[in-house]
Enzyme design. Structure first.
Site, PDB file in Angstrom:
ATOM      1  N   GLY A  76       0.668  -1.245  -0.081  1.00  0.00           N
ATOM      2  CA  GLY A  76      -0.020  -0.147   0.010  1.00  0.00           C
ATOM      3  C   GLY A  76       0.613   1.196  -0.005  1.00  0.00           C
ATOM      4  O   GLY A  76       0.878   2.115   0.920  1.00  0.00           O
ATOM      5  N   THR A  79       0.493   5.824  -2.077  1.00  0.00           N
ATOM      6  CA  THR A  79       0.154   6.958  -1.346  1.00  0.00           C
ATOM      7  C   THR A  79       0.161   6.990   0.058  1.00  0.00           C
ATOM      8  O   THR A  79       0.832   6.052   0.553  1.00  0.00           O
ATOM      9  CB  THR A  79      -1.466   7.486  -1.667  1.00  0.00           C
ATOM     10  N   TYR A 231     -12.822  -1.774  12.388  1.00  0.00           N
ATOM     11  CA  TYR A 231     -11.463  -1.177  12.187  1.00  0.00           C
ATOM     12  C   TYR A 231     -10.588  -1.523  13.429  1.00  0.00           C
ATOM     13  O   TYR A 231      -9.619  -2.064  13.180  1.00  0.00           O
ATOM     14  CB  TYR A 231     -11.451   0.304  11.847  1.00  0.00           C
TER      15      TYR A 231
HETATM   16  N1  LIG Z   1      -3.500   8.001   8.606  1.00  0.00           N
HETATM   17  C1  LIG Z   1      -3.803   7.841  10.024  1.00  0.00           C
HETATM   18  O1  LIG Z   1      -4.185   8.715  10.532  1.00  0.00           O
HETATM   19  C2  LIG Z   1      -3.367   6.452  10.495  1.00  0.00           C
HETATM   20  C3  LIG Z   1      -3.615   6.324  11.838  1.00  0.00           C
HETATM   21  C4  LIG Z   1      -3.325   4.878  12.296  1.00  0.00           C
HETATM   22  C5  LIG Z   1      -2.770   3.889  11.578  1.00  0.00           C
HETATM   23  N2  LIG Z   1      -2.806   4.120  10.333  1.00  0.00           N
HETATM   24  C6  LIG Z   1      -2.332   3.063   9.515  1.00  0.00           C
HETATM   25  O2  LIG Z   1      -1.471   3.304   8.695  1.00  0.00           O
HETATM   26  C7  LIG Z   1      -1.403   2.631   7.327  1.00  0.00           C
HETATM   27  C8  LIG Z   1      -1.263   3.365   6.005  1.00  0.00           C
HETATM   28  O3  LIG Z   1      -2.341   4.335   6.170  1.00  0.00           O
HETATM   29  P1  LIG Z   1      -2.676   5.970   5.346  1.00  0.00           P
HETATM   30  O4  LIG Z   1      -2.976   6.564   6.447  1.00  0.00           O
HETATM   31  O5  LIG Z   1      -1.403   5.849   4.531  1.00  0.00           O
HETATM   32  O6  LIG Z   1      -3.780   5.620   4.307  1.00  0.00           O
HETATM   33  P2  LIG Z   1      -3.853   5.760   2.861  1.00  0.00           P
HETATM   34  O7  LIG Z   1      -3.264   6.792   2.423  1.00  0.00           O
HETATM   35  O8  LIG Z   1      -5.311   5.543   2.501  1.00  0.00           O
HETATM   36  O9  LIG Z   1      -3.248   4.333   2.168  1.00  0.00           O
HETATM   37  C9  LIG Z   1      -3.605   3.196   2.484  1.00  0.00           C
HETATM   38  C10 LIG Z   1      -2.845   2.422   1.426  1.00  0.00           C
HETATM   39  O10 LIG Z   1      -3.434   1.064   1.561  1.00  0.00           O
HETATM   40  C11 LIG Z   1      -3.745   0.511   0.162  1.00  0.00           C
HETATM   41  N3  LIG Z   1      -4.839  -0.396   0.199  1.00  0.00           N
HETATM   42  C12 LIG Z   1      -5.930  -0.570   0.784  1.00  0.00           C
HETATM   43  N4  LIG Z   1      -6.682  -1.384   0.476  1.00  0.00           N
HETATM   44  C13 LIG Z   1      -5.899  -2.561   0.009  1.00  0.00           C
HETATM   45  C14 LIG Z   1      -5.914  -3.603  -0.559  1.00  0.00           C
HETATM   46  N5  LIG Z   1      -7.019  -4.404  -0.617  1.00  0.00           N
HETATM   47  N6  LIG Z   1      -4.580  -4.247  -1.128  1.00  0.00           N
HETATM   48  C15 LIG Z   1      -3.599  -3.554  -1.160  1.00  0.00           C
HETATM   49  N7  LIG Z   1      -3.502  -2.210  -0.710  1.00  0.00           N
HETATM   50  C16 LIG Z   1      -4.555  -1.655  -0.391  1.00  0.00           C
HETATM   51  C17 LIG Z   1      -4.249   1.758  -0.709  1.00  0.00           C
HETATM   52  O11 LIG Z   1      -4.231   1.590  -2.017  1.00  0.00           O
HETATM   53  P3  LIG Z   1      -5.367   2.553  -2.795  1.00  0.00           P
HETATM   54  O12 LIG Z   1      -4.803   3.845  -2.897  1.00  0.00           O
HETATM   55  O13 LIG Z   1      -5.263   1.656  -4.212  1.00  0.00           O
HETATM   56  O14 LIG Z   1      -6.494   2.321  -2.122  1.00  0.00           O
HETATM   57  C18 LIG Z   1      -3.070   2.838  -0.055  1.00  0.00           C
HETATM   58  O15 LIG Z   1      -1.981   2.568  -0.954  1.00  0.00           O
HETATM   59  C19 LIG Z   1      -2.677   1.694   7.414  1.00  0.00           C
HETATM   60  O16 LIG Z   1      -2.414   0.432   7.837  1.00  0.00           O
HETATM   61  C20 LIG Z   1      -3.574   2.864   8.543  1.00  0.00           C
HETATM   62  O17 LIG Z   1      -4.410   1.797   9.143  1.00  0.00           O
HETATM   63  C21 LIG Z   1      -3.139   5.263   9.699  1.00  0.00           C
END
Ligand SMILES: NC(=O)c1ccc[n+]([C@@H]2O[C@H](COP(=O)([O-])OP(=O)(O)OC[C@H]3O[C@@H](n4cnc5c(N)ncnc54)[C@H](OP(=O)(O)O)[C@@H]3O)[C@@H](O)[C@H]2O)c1
Length: 393
Positions: A76, A79, A231
């Site tokens: 993932g 982005t 979640y």
């Molecule tokens: N942002 C926060 O505040 C926060 C807080 C706590 C934990 N997290 C964790 O941090 C991690 C990264 O999140 P982020 O904030 O960077 O979110 P994000 O910008 O939405 O990035 C998520 C990534 O996961 C990919 N993804 C989603 N579903 C998928 C699937 N079925 N197969 C393969 N890839 C998939 C997305 O691809 P697409 O672009 O194609 O959808 C994207 O590249 C996540 O595990 C999230 O739970 C984030």
């Protein structure tokens, strides 16, 4: 009226002059006084906001160690936090397999990162964690390309989506955030062991605090709560998986740790379904109160890179620091149950061999496993485990 009768209300001229001089001696006077005062207040507020912003952004991983040629997989990473993680690892010379579900978005990110780092060793690979077949295909291709894996970062995630199912019929958030990564990691363990000392980083979330593993309704069929239920459960599953895996990998030179990246301004809240004004308000507030994706990547980067963490395994980090887990994040009984359940759900034979299964045979007795690592004592001293290779499936 006669002049003599007029009362004299005016003060003598020398009094006014003295008072004026005294007033002038004070620099705070008239419009200038207000301007200076306003400027001071503004500076104070700006300083406090700068400090607060610094605190919100958290620490930065500053060690300059390089990882030239090390083989890395990040899931993932087209982005958000994943993309920033790849950018920094690419700057440090890694050979990176970008595992994304959308090849076009992955390619755009890959080209941007190559432009910015001049590291040509970046590869675009398809991986949909919501499809076990896709996970298996990804691993099969990777294994034809590499004999070792130095670093696996399980970063991809989906948050608070409406209840949908993965290709295999599992609840989306548990399926993508936990089960997809569970299968991916297990299938890559041989390559990780080959490259030991090697590392696994699991991006979880502080939302695990709200989570419970619902043994009666793991797929949230009876009741679906998208954030506090599904979640949070999936992020707790990430932590229990990390704990259990670190025990199983004890003595192999492969470490596994998990982290909370902070509250980060990314696309993760794409499923937020509030009215437009709340969405806009959130967008504006997030500019200040949320971490940037670069700041959000720092804890993953420390876990991936810091030579000082060579021996750390099974731990939870936030803001680049190790944090204690609440009791349900350390519950090994639930971790064992979840592990066994996950094995069944993704179609892997059991790998654990304990006092009741001395032979190293699979629990179901159908597909024998080969024991490869010495028996290890679990961190809490209660469970004896043996790490075994899974038969190729
Ligand atoms: N942002 C926060 O505040 C926060 C807080 C706590 C934990 N997290 C964790 O941090 C991690 C990264 O999140 P982020 O904030 O960077 O979110 P994000 O910008 O939405 O990035 C998520 C990534 O996961 C990919 N993804 C989603 N579903 C998928 C699937 N079925 N197969 C393969 N890839 C998939 C997305 O691809 P697409 O672009 O194609 O959808 C994207 O590249 C996540 O595990 C999230 O739970 C984030």
């Amino acid at each position: 009226m006669s002049e003599a009768a007029t009362p004299t209300t005016t003060r003598p001229a020398y009094d006014d002059a003295t008072a004026e001089a005294a007033e002038k001696a004070l620099c705070f006077r008239g419009i200038w006084a207000w301007l200076v005062l306003l400027l001071l207040i503004f500076l104070c507020i700006a300083f406090v906001m700068w400090l607060l912003r610094k605190c919100i952004q958290g620490p930065v991983y500053r060690k300059a160690n390089r990882i030239d040629g090390k083989v890395v997989i990040v899931t993932g990473c087209n982005t958000g936090i994943g993309k920033e993680t790849v950018l920094e690892l690419a700057r440090r010379g890694a050979k990176i397999y970008m595992a994304c579900r959308d090849p076009a978005r992955c390619e755009a990110a890959r080209i941007e990162i190559i432009d910015r780092t001049q590291n040509q060793q970046l590869f675009n690979r398809s991986l949909d964690l919501g499809s076990l077949e896709s996970v298996r295909n990804f691993v099969a291709r990777f294994k034809t390309e590499e004999t070792r894996l130095d670093l696996l970062i399980n970063n991809a995630g989906v948050m608070a989506c409406p209840r949908t199912l993965t290709a295999d019929g599992y609840e989306q958030q548990l399926g993508v955030n936990h089960l997809g990564h569970f299968l991916l990691t297990n299938l890559l363990l041989d390559r990780l062991k080959q490259a030991a000392p090697s590392r696994i980083v699991v991006v979880s979330s502080a939302a695990y605090l709200f989570g419970r593993i619902n043994r009666e309704d793991l797929m949230s069929e009876r009741k679906y709560s998208k954030f506090f239920g599904a979640y949070s459960q999936s992020k707790l599953a990430n932590i229990l998986f990390t704990r259990k895996l670190s025990m199983l990998l004890s003595g192999t030179g492969v470490t596994v740790n998990c982290c909370h990246p902070g509250v980060v301004r990314t696309e993760l809240n794409r499923h937020f379904a509030g009215p437009n004004w709340t969405k806009n308000a959130l967008k504006v507030l997030s500019l200040y109160f949320f971490k940037t994706p670069r700041a959000g990547a720092q804890t993953s980067l420390r876990l991936a890179l810091d030579p000082g963490l060579e021996c750390s395994s099974g731990n939870y980090y936030s803001d680049c620091m190790r944090f204690p887990l609440v009791p349900w994040g350390r519950d090994m009984d639930t971790a064992d149950w979840l592990w066994r359940e996950s094995e069944k759900l993704v179609g892997l034979p059991p790998i654990q061999s304990g006092p009741n299964n001395e032979s190293g045979q699979n629990g179901n007795g159908t597909r024998p496993a080969t024991t490869t690592a010495a028996a290890t004592t679990a961190a809490d001293g209660s469970v004896e485990t043996v790490v075994v290779d899974r038969p190729s499936s």
